[in-house]
Scaffold this motif. Structure first.
Motif, PDB file in Angstrom:
ATOM      1  N   SER A 147     -10.869   3.135  -9.004  1.00  0.00           N
ATOM      2  CA  SER A 147     -10.715   4.544  -8.639  1.00  0.00           C
ATOM      3  C   SER A 147      -9.275   4.780  -8.194  1.00  0.00           C
ATOM      4  O   SER A 147      -8.528   3.833  -7.924  1.00  0.00           O
ATOM      5  CB  SER A 147     -11.672   4.898  -7.500  1.00  0.00           C
ATOM      6  N   GLU A 148      -8.907   6.044  -8.087  1.00  0.00           N
ATOM      7  CA  GLU A 148      -7.543   6.377  -7.659  1.00  0.00           C
ATOM      8  C   GLU A 148      -7.283   5.883  -6.232  1.00  0.00           C
ATOM      9  O   GLU A 148      -6.184   5.427  -5.924  1.00  0.00           O
ATOM     10  CB  GLU A 148      -7.317   7.889  -7.765  1.00  0.00           C
ATOM     11  N   GLU A 149      -8.296   5.946  -5.371  1.00  0.00           N
ATOM     12  CA  GLU A 149      -8.131   5.459  -3.999  1.00  0.00           C
ATOM     13  C   GLU A 149      -7.887   3.958  -3.974  1.00  0.00           C
ATOM     14  O   GLU A 149      -7.043   3.468  -3.225  1.00  0.00           O
ATOM     15  CB  GLU A 149      -9.367   5.794  -3.144  1.00  0.00           C
ATOM     16  N   LEU A 206      -6.591   2.216  -6.390  1.00  0.00           N
ATOM     17  CA  LEU A 206      -5.242   2.012  -6.924  1.00  0.00           C
ATOM     18  C   LEU A 206      -4.184   2.266  -5.854  1.00  0.00           C
ATOM     19  O   LEU A 206      -3.236   1.485  -5.713  1.00  0.00           O
ATOM     20  CB  LEU A 206      -4.981   2.936  -8.124  1.00  0.00           C
ATOM     21  N   ARG A 207      -4.355   3.341  -5.109  1.00  0.00           N
ATOM     22  CA  ARG A 207      -3.391   3.653  -4.050  1.00  0.00           C
ATOM     23  C   ARG A 207      -3.337   2.532  -3.004  1.00  0.00           C
ATOM     24  O   ARG A 207      -2.270   2.179  -2.515  1.00  0.00           O
ATOM     25  CB  ARG A 207      -3.735   4.984  -3.390  1.00  0.00           C
ATOM     26  N   THR A 241      -4.343  -5.072 -11.995  1.00  0.00           N
ATOM     27  CA  THR A 241      -5.078  -3.956 -12.602  1.00  0.00           C
ATOM     28  C   THR A 241      -5.276  -4.078 -14.109  1.00  0.00           C
ATOM     29  O   THR A 241      -5.847  -3.175 -14.708  1.00  0.00           O
ATOM     30  CB  THR A 241      -4.364  -2.618 -12.323  1.00  0.00           C
ATOM     31  N   ALA A 297      -7.390  -0.415 -15.066  1.00  0.00           N
ATOM     32  CA  ALA A 297      -6.780   0.891 -14.802  1.00  0.00           C
ATOM     33  C   ALA A 297      -5.803   1.218 -15.924  1.00  0.00           C
ATOM     34  O   ALA A 297      -5.217   0.324 -16.529  1.00  0.00           O
ATOM     35  CB  ALA A 297      -6.060   0.880 -13.460  1.00  0.00           C
ATOM     36  N   LEU A 329      -1.320   5.856 -15.500  1.00  0.00           N
ATOM     37  CA  LEU A 329      -1.727   6.350 -14.186  1.00  0.00           C
ATOM     38  C   LEU A 329      -1.124   5.492 -13.084  1.00  0.00           C
ATOM     39  O   LEU A 329      -0.607   6.015 -12.092  1.00  0.00           O
ATOM     40  CB  LEU A 329      -3.254   6.366 -14.068  1.00  0.00           C
ATOM     41  N   VAL A 330      -1.160   4.177 -13.256  1.00  0.00           N
ATOM     42  CA  VAL A 330      -0.574   3.267 -12.267  1.00  0.00           C
ATOM     43  C   VAL A 330       0.905   3.571 -12.094  1.00  0.00           C
ATOM     44  O   VAL A 330       1.411   3.691 -10.974  1.00  0.00           O
ATOM     45  CB  VAL A 330      -0.779   1.787 -12.684  1.00  0.00           C
ATOM     46  N   GLU A 387       2.528   6.358 -12.718  1.00  0.00           N
ATOM     47  CA  GLU A 387       2.719   7.658 -12.056  1.00  0.00           C
ATOM     48  C   GLU A 387       2.491   7.546 -10.551  1.00  0.00           C
ATOM     49  O   GLU A 387       3.230   8.125  -9.759  1.00  0.00           O
ATOM     50  CB  GLU A 387       1.776   8.701 -12.660  1.00  0.00           C
ATOM     51  N   LEU A 388       1.456   6.802 -10.161  1.00  0.00           N
ATOM     52  CA  LEU A 388       1.157   6.644  -8.736  1.00  0.00           C
ATOM     53  C   LEU A 388       2.257   5.847  -8.023  1.00  0.00           C
ATOM     54  O   LEU A 388       2.620   6.180  -6.885  1.00  0.00           O
ATOM     55  CB  LEU A 388      -0.205   5.973  -8.544  1.00  0.00           C
TER      56      LEU A 388
END
Length: 148
Positions: free
Chosen positions: A95-97, A99-100, A129, A133, A137-138, A140-141
């Motif tokens: 999830s994005e969380e 990943l963060r 990841t 993932a 997206l990785v 960009e984050l």
């Protein structure tokens, strides 16, 4: 059971069910794996298979996006259906969380201070990841976190 064995079993099931889309997608996956094995002159382990699956998933995402921009919804839908089949064999996506959290850990571990340290952070995060993932997206984050 290894991923290769899972793919073989899924291919047999698709043949029995006469599911042509699923069968062609699985055959495409097996072909890509075989090509990579020939390139590397060794049999791929599960990690290698996940790398191939990740590449195929990225190709399907990019193709679907390109088809949508060209107004070819029928082809975009086919690519997305193939993507769904490919993703069945990949590990659960982060999830994005999650990943963060991984990015925060990588930033503190590498001592990254700004955009110039993006390579250090990406190296650490990508290792954790792969197949779990989308690389875009990785990236960009990580850019957003480092203020690039």
């Amino acid at each position: 059971m290894s991923l290769s064995e899972d793919l073989n079993a899924a291919m047999k099931e698709a043949m029995k069910a006469k599911d042509s889309l699923r069968l062609s997608a699985i055959r495409l996956i097996r072909s890509a794996i075989k090509n990579r094995e020939i390139e590397e002159r060794r049999e791929l382990d599960d990690q290698g298979v996940i790398g191939v699956l990740s590449s195929l998933a990225k190709q399907r995402r990019d193709s679907a996006e390109a088809y949508r921009q060209s107004g070819r919804e029928d082809l975009a839908d086919k690519e997305e259906k193939e993507l769904a089949i490919i993703q069945e064999f990949l590990p659960r996506q982060l999830s994005e969380e999650e990943l963060r959290a991984l990015i925060e850990t990588a930033v503190s571990d590498s001592g990254a201070a700004g955009p110039r340290d993006m390579g250090k952070v990406m190296k650490l995060v990508t290792a954790q990841t792969t197949g779990r993932a989308d690389g875009r997206l990785v990236s960009e984050l990580v850019k957003a976190r480092l203020g690039a």
